[in-house]
Design an enzyme around this catalytic site. Sequence first.
Site, PDB file in Angstrom:
ATOM      1  N   ASP A   2      35.406   3.900 -70.992  1.00  0.00           N
ATOM      2  CA  ASP A   2      34.725   3.589 -69.659  1.00  0.00           C
ATOM      3  C   ASP A   2      34.957   4.575 -68.551  1.00  0.00           C
ATOM      4  O   ASP A   2      36.194   5.039 -68.441  1.00  0.00           O
ATOM      5  CB  ASP A   2      35.577   2.134 -69.402  1.00  0.00           C
ATOM      6  CG  ASP A   2      34.421   1.416 -68.449  1.00  0.00           C
ATOM      7  OD1 ASP A   2      33.456   1.932 -68.080  1.00  0.00           O
ATOM      8  OD2 ASP A   2      35.113   0.509 -67.855  1.00  0.00           O
ATOM      9  N   GLY A   5      30.226   6.701 -65.938  1.00  0.00           N
ATOM     10  CA  GLY A   5      29.186   6.703 -64.834  1.00  0.00           C
ATOM     11  C   GLY A   5      29.844   7.093 -63.601  1.00  0.00           C
ATOM     12  O   GLY A   5      29.317   7.940 -62.804  1.00  0.00           O
ATOM     13  N   TRP A   7      32.460   8.498 -62.807  1.00  0.00           N
ATOM     14  CA  TRP A   7      32.854  10.058 -63.082  1.00  0.00           C
ATOM     15  C   TRP A   7      31.760  10.900 -62.325  1.00  0.00           C
ATOM     16  O   TRP A   7      31.879  11.826 -61.608  1.00  0.00           O
ATOM     17  CB  TRP A   7      33.291  10.613 -64.376  1.00  0.00           C
ATOM     18  CG  TRP A   7      33.739  11.878 -64.402  1.00  0.00           C
ATOM     19  CD1 TRP A   7      35.143  12.063 -64.118  1.00  0.00           C
ATOM     20  CD2 TRP A   7      33.154  13.122 -64.401  1.00  0.00           C
ATOM     21  NE1 TRP A   7      35.379  13.670 -64.393  1.00  0.00           N
ATOM     22  CE2 TRP A   7      34.011  14.175 -64.534  1.00  0.00           C
ATOM     23  CE3 TRP A   7      31.670  13.388 -64.556  1.00  0.00           C
ATOM     24  CZ2 TRP A   7      33.529  15.443 -64.561  1.00  0.00           C
ATOM     25  CZ3 TRP A   7      31.566  14.909 -64.616  1.00  0.00           C
ATOM     26  CH2 TRP A   7      32.355  15.884 -64.644  1.00  0.00           C
ATOM     27  N   THR A  48      26.768  -3.854 -77.861  1.00  0.00           N
ATOM     28  CA  THR A  48      25.375  -4.749 -78.081  1.00  0.00           C
ATOM     29  C   THR A  48      24.756  -4.955 -76.486  1.00  0.00           C
ATOM     30  O   THR A  48      23.498  -5.095 -76.494  1.00  0.00           O
ATOM     31  CB  THR A  48      25.850  -6.278 -78.757  1.00  0.00           C
ATOM     32  OG1 THR A  48      26.908  -6.876 -78.073  1.00  0.00           O
ATOM     33  CG2 THR A  48      25.928  -5.722 -80.249  1.00  0.00           C
ATOM     34  N   GLU A  49      25.777  -5.017 -75.644  1.00  0.00           N
ATOM     35  CA  GLU A  49      25.213  -5.666 -74.345  1.00  0.00           C
ATOM     36  C   GLU A  49      24.647  -4.064 -73.496  1.00  0.00           C
ATOM     37  O   GLU A  49      23.852  -4.305 -72.709  1.00  0.00           O
ATOM     38  CB  GLU A  49      26.295  -5.918 -73.199  1.00  0.00           C
ATOM     39  CG  GLU A  49      26.802  -7.240 -73.651  1.00  0.00           C
ATOM     40  CD  GLU A  49      27.777  -7.337 -74.857  1.00  0.00           C
ATOM     41  OE1 GLU A  49      28.599  -6.388 -75.139  1.00  0.00           O
ATOM     42  OE2 GLU A  49      27.713  -8.548 -75.731  1.00  0.00           O
ATOM     43  N   ASN A  50      24.742  -3.008 -74.235  1.00  0.00           N
ATOM     44  CA  ASN A  50      24.603  -1.933 -73.496  1.00  0.00           C
ATOM     45  C   ASN A  50      23.007  -1.567 -73.413  1.00  0.00           C
ATOM     46  O   ASN A  50      22.371  -0.761 -72.658  1.00  0.00           O
ATOM     47  CB  ASN A  50      25.205  -0.578 -73.754  1.00  0.00           C
ATOM     48  CG  ASN A  50      26.645  -0.415 -73.529  1.00  0.00           C
ATOM     49  OD1 ASN A  50      27.513   0.235 -74.106  1.00  0.00           O
ATOM     50  ND2 ASN A  50      26.886  -0.903 -72.392  1.00  0.00           N
ATOM     51  N   ARG A 168      42.270   1.054 -72.442  1.00  0.00           N
ATOM     52  CA  ARG A 168      40.824   1.200 -71.790  1.00  0.00           C
ATOM     53  C   ARG A 168      41.042   2.015 -70.531  1.00  0.00           C
ATOM     54  O   ARG A 168      41.945   1.926 -69.606  1.00  0.00           O
ATOM     55  CB  ARG A 168      40.442  -0.244 -71.442  1.00  0.00           C
ATOM     56  CG  ARG A 168      39.213  -0.535 -70.591  1.00  0.00           C
ATOM     57  CD  ARG A 168      38.808  -1.710 -70.260  1.00  0.00           C
ATOM     58  NE  ARG A 168      37.468  -1.573 -69.622  1.00  0.00           N
ATOM     59  CZ  ARG A 168      36.485  -2.413 -69.639  1.00  0.00           C
ATOM     60  NH1 ARG A 168      36.479  -3.207 -70.454  1.00  0.00           N
ATOM     61  NH2 ARG A 168      35.482  -2.293 -69.239  1.00  0.00           N
ATOM     62  N   ILE A 175      38.836  -6.677 -72.182  1.00  0.00           N
ATOM     63  CA  ILE A 175      38.780  -6.244 -73.392  1.00  0.00           C
ATOM     64  C   ILE A 175      37.113  -6.077 -73.703  1.00  0.00           C
ATOM     65  O   ILE A 175      36.738  -5.191 -74.619  1.00  0.00           O
ATOM     66  CB  ILE A 175      39.252  -7.227 -74.548  1.00  0.00           C
ATOM     67  CG1 ILE A 175      40.502  -7.170 -74.282  1.00  0.00           C
ATOM     68  CG2 ILE A 175      38.858  -6.663 -76.025  1.00  0.00           C
ATOM     69  CD1 ILE A 175      41.680  -7.866 -75.130  1.00  0.00           C
ATOM     70  N   SER A 176      36.299  -6.799 -72.934  1.00  0.00           N
ATOM     71  CA  SER A 176      34.850  -6.507 -73.049  1.00  0.00           C
ATOM     72  C   SER A 176      34.217  -6.462 -74.624  1.00  0.00           C
ATOM     73  O   SER A 176      33.436  -5.710 -74.952  1.00  0.00           O
ATOM     74  CB  SER A 176      34.178  -5.391 -72.337  1.00  0.00           C
ATOM     75  OG  SER A 176      34.819  -5.340 -70.810  1.00  0.00           O
ATOM     76  N   GLU A 187      48.900  -3.827 -78.776  1.00  0.00           N
ATOM     77  CA  GLU A 187      49.601  -3.490 -77.411  1.00  0.00           C
ATOM     78  C   GLU A 187      48.273  -3.035 -76.504  1.00  0.00           C
ATOM     79  O   GLU A 187      47.585  -2.193 -76.760  1.00  0.00           O
ATOM     80  CB  GLU A 187      50.733  -2.445 -77.462  1.00  0.00           C
ATOM     81  CG  GLU A 187      51.726  -3.044 -78.299  1.00  0.00           C
ATOM     82  CD  GLU A 187      52.531  -4.092 -77.773  1.00  0.00           C
ATOM     83  OE1 GLU A 187      52.517  -4.192 -76.346  1.00  0.00           O
ATOM     84  OE2 GLU A 187      53.043  -4.902 -78.461  1.00  0.00           O
TER      85      GLU A 187
HETATM   86  C1  FPP Z   1      31.093   3.711 -70.581  1.00  0.00           C
HETATM   87  O1  FPP Z   1      31.011   4.290 -69.164  1.00  0.00           O
HETATM   88  C2  FPP Z   1      30.509   4.717 -71.408  1.00  0.00           C
HETATM   89  C3  FPP Z   1      29.541   4.439 -72.297  1.00  0.00           C
HETATM   90  C4  FPP Z   1      28.591   3.105 -72.071  1.00  0.00           C
HETATM   91  C5  FPP Z   1      29.139   5.099 -73.436  1.00  0.00           C
HETATM   92  C6  FPP Z   1      30.005   6.154 -74.100  1.00  0.00           C
HETATM   93  C7  FPP Z   1      29.363   6.903 -75.088  1.00  0.00           C
HETATM   94  C8  FPP Z   1      29.484   8.207 -75.064  1.00  0.00           C
HETATM   95  C9  FPP Z   1      30.008   9.240 -74.402  1.00  0.00           C
HETATM   96  C10 FPP Z   1      28.256   8.815 -76.113  1.00  0.00           C
HETATM   97  C11 FPP Z   1      28.914   9.761 -77.206  1.00  0.00           C
HETATM   98  C12 FPP Z   1      29.551   8.950 -78.123  1.00  0.00           C
HETATM   99  C13 FPP Z   1      30.072   9.786 -78.934  1.00  0.00           C
HETATM  100  C14 FPP Z   1      30.991   8.969 -80.128  1.00  0.00           C
HETATM  101  C15 FPP Z   1      30.359  11.060 -79.006  1.00  0.00           C
HETATM  102  P1  FPP Z   1      30.096   3.660 -68.173  1.00  0.00           P
HETATM  103  O2  FPP Z   1      28.725   4.016 -68.197  1.00  0.00           O
HETATM  104  O3  FPP Z   1      30.310   2.107 -68.114  1.00  0.00           O
HETATM  105  O4  FPP Z   1      30.889   3.950 -66.848  1.00  0.00           O
HETATM  106  P2  FPP Z   1      31.171   3.318 -65.310  1.00  0.00           P
HETATM  107  O5  FPP Z   1      31.763   1.991 -65.482  1.00  0.00           O
HETATM  108  O6  FPP Z   1      31.744   4.237 -64.635  1.00  0.00           O
HETATM  109  O7  FPP Z   1      29.765   2.946 -64.939  1.00  0.00           O
END
Ligand code: FPP
Length: 225
Positions: A2, A5, A7, A48-50, A168, A175-176, A187
């Site tokens: 997490d 975005g 970052w 699944t929510e993404n 996390r 835990i989402s 832990e």
């Molecule tokens: C959560 O950050 C991250 C994700 C939903 C995607 C993570 C997936 C990758 C990095 C793709 C590559 C996968 C592999 C295994 C190489 P967020 O977008 O929710 O961040 P935010 O909370 O700051 O908006």
Amino acid sequence: MDGNGRWAQKRHMPRSVGHIKGAAGVKALVEYCAKLGVKYLTLFAFSTENWSRPADEVSTLMGLFVQYLEKEMSALAAAGVRLKVIGDVAGFAPDLQQRIHAAGAATANNTAITLCVAANYGGRWDVLHAVQNWQAANPQQSVTELTEAALAQHLSTANMPEVDLLIRTGGEQRISNFLLWQSAYAELYFTDVLWPDFDQAELLKALASYAQRTRRFGLTTEQLA
Ligand code: FPP
């Protein structure tokens, strides 16, 4: 993983740049885990929510996943990494499904570490699916005969150990819908560090915190002595 975005947004860049940076750090972290003796690392890559995110972000993530399987898997395979993808893989495009199966098959006998990628994954989906699979495998039995051990054998993580440490990143303390069943005695470690900044030093902090914990699994301290 997490915080990708945020970052990017902190740097006035599109969210996808955060995902690219987040994905870029995965290989080094997996190899470092293997070096430390961690045998299983599960990354939550896509829930699944993404799917409900903006279409361009979903397509960036799918692209990264494909790229990852294409470019990084051979180096990871050479480092002894076994890849396992958990989740409803059938929901992905046929090309991605084919790459996932191929990478899993090509690394099936590797033993340094299992990199488990949770993609189109949800903890509730996993438990529901396990019950349905068990019933399909045991059509003569009533669900009242289903045991915890039997259910665990039908989870996407069958034959994998339960979660010891759940990390996390990104500052949220929830835990989402990650590995709900498998984390019953995990832990928990929450850090404000955003995923693209979660490097080897941050991993060591999490492991040091884990090493301080006393895991009682419901017993008393005296019983454990
Ligand atoms: C959560 O950050 C991250 C994700 C939903 C995607 C993570 C997936 C990758 C990095 C793709 C590559 C996968 C592999 C295994 C190489 P967020 O977008 O929710 O961040 P935010 O909370 O700051 O908006």
